[in-house]
Design a protein around this motif. Sequence first.
Motif, mmCIF file in Angstrom:
data_model
loop_
_atom_site.group_PDB
_atom_site.id
_atom_site.type_symbol
_atom_site.label_atom_id
_atom_site.label_comp_id
_atom_site.label_asym_id
_atom_site.label_seq_id
_atom_site.Cartn_x
_atom_site.Cartn_y
_atom_site.Cartn_z
ATOM 1 N N VAL A 156 0.843 -1.203 0.000
ATOM 2 C CA VAL A 156 0.000 0.000 0.000
ATOM 3 C C VAL A 156 0.879 1.254 0.000
ATOM 4 O O VAL A 156 0.586 2.229 -0.698
ATOM 5 N N LEU A 168 2.174 1.831 -3.473
ATOM 6 C CA LEU A 168 1.132 2.450 -4.296
ATOM 7 C C LEU A 168 1.046 3.947 -4.022
ATOM 8 O O LEU A 168 0.947 4.749 -4.953
ATOM 9 N N THR A 210 1.926 6.809 -6.868
ATOM 10 C CA THR A 210 0.876 7.709 -7.351
ATOM 11 C C THR A 210 1.106 9.155 -6.916
ATOM 12 O O THR A 210 0.514 10.064 -7.483
ATOM 13 N N CYS A 265 -1.334 -3.942 -7.095
ATOM 14 C CA CYS A 265 -2.593 -4.323 -6.431
ATOM 15 C C CYS A 265 -2.849 -5.825 -6.574
ATOM 16 O O CYS A 265 -3.320 -6.479 -5.642
ATOM 17 N N LEU A 288 -9.313 -4.170 -0.115
ATOM 18 C CA LEU A 288 -8.603 -2.920 -0.362
ATOM 19 C C LEU A 288 -7.815 -2.986 -1.668
ATOM 20 O O LEU A 288 -7.841 -2.050 -2.477
ATOM 21 N N ASN A 289 -7.141 -4.093 -1.898
ATOM 22 C CA ASN A 289 -6.361 -4.240 -3.127
ATOM 23 C C ASN A 289 -7.254 -4.266 -4.366
ATOM 24 O O ASN A 289 -6.913 -3.679 -5.388
ATOM 25 N N LEU A 327 -8.507 -0.599 -4.810
ATOM 26 C CA LEU A 327 -7.431 0.251 -5.326
ATOM 27 C C LEU A 327 -7.105 -0.087 -6.778
ATOM 28 O O LEU A 327 -6.883 0.792 -7.601
ATOM 29 N N TYR A 329 -9.881 1.306 -8.920
ATOM 30 C CA TYR A 329 -9.819 2.771 -8.939
ATOM 31 C C TYR A 329 -8.642 3.259 -9.797
ATOM 32 O O TYR A 329 -8.779 4.169 -10.605
ATOM 33 N N ILE A 330 -7.498 2.626 -9.600
ATOM 34 C CA ILE A 330 -6.290 3.039 -10.329
ATOM 35 C C ILE A 330 -6.389 2.645 -11.805
ATOM 36 O O ILE A 330 -6.028 3.401 -12.687
#
Length: 154
Positions: A45, A48, A52, A67, A143-144, A147, A150-151
């Motif tokens: 995390v 990441l 970003t 992710c 969460l992964n 993310l 989303y990414i």
Amino acid sequence: MSHPTEGRDPATLDQYKLAAEMADRVSARRGNANTYFVSLQSALVAVLGFLTAGASAPDRWVLVAVCSAGLVTATTWYLLLRSYRDLNRAKYEVICRIEAQLPHQVFSDEWISLKRDPVKWWRPRYAELGTVERVVPLAFAGLNVALGYYIGWG
């Protein structure tokens, strides 16, 4: 007055001690595995966040790959926890069978006491560690996935 273990096979007590020690070692290894996987997930995390936050964001597939690595790691962690739970369950079944030959059934009585009340989530009750700790890798998996979505596509 006789001693409670008098007339009993000393090998039974030795086997009981060994079984209890081995069960404790499995629990310690499980704790070490949890520490390792929490550290690894936190590092992923953080990577990441670092990637970003830079002025030039890397290709989105690199971020999605990070992710995905987190998702694979969380899945592996979950399966490992299930394996440790199964191994400890078998060890405690053996311990309880050996205890039947001893004057006191420490583990069996403790388990009966802990499981006396039915599961009701709205009031305090003993929750098995294995059940509680398996929520953490599932949370990291979620969460992964979030993310990564989303990414990659958000």
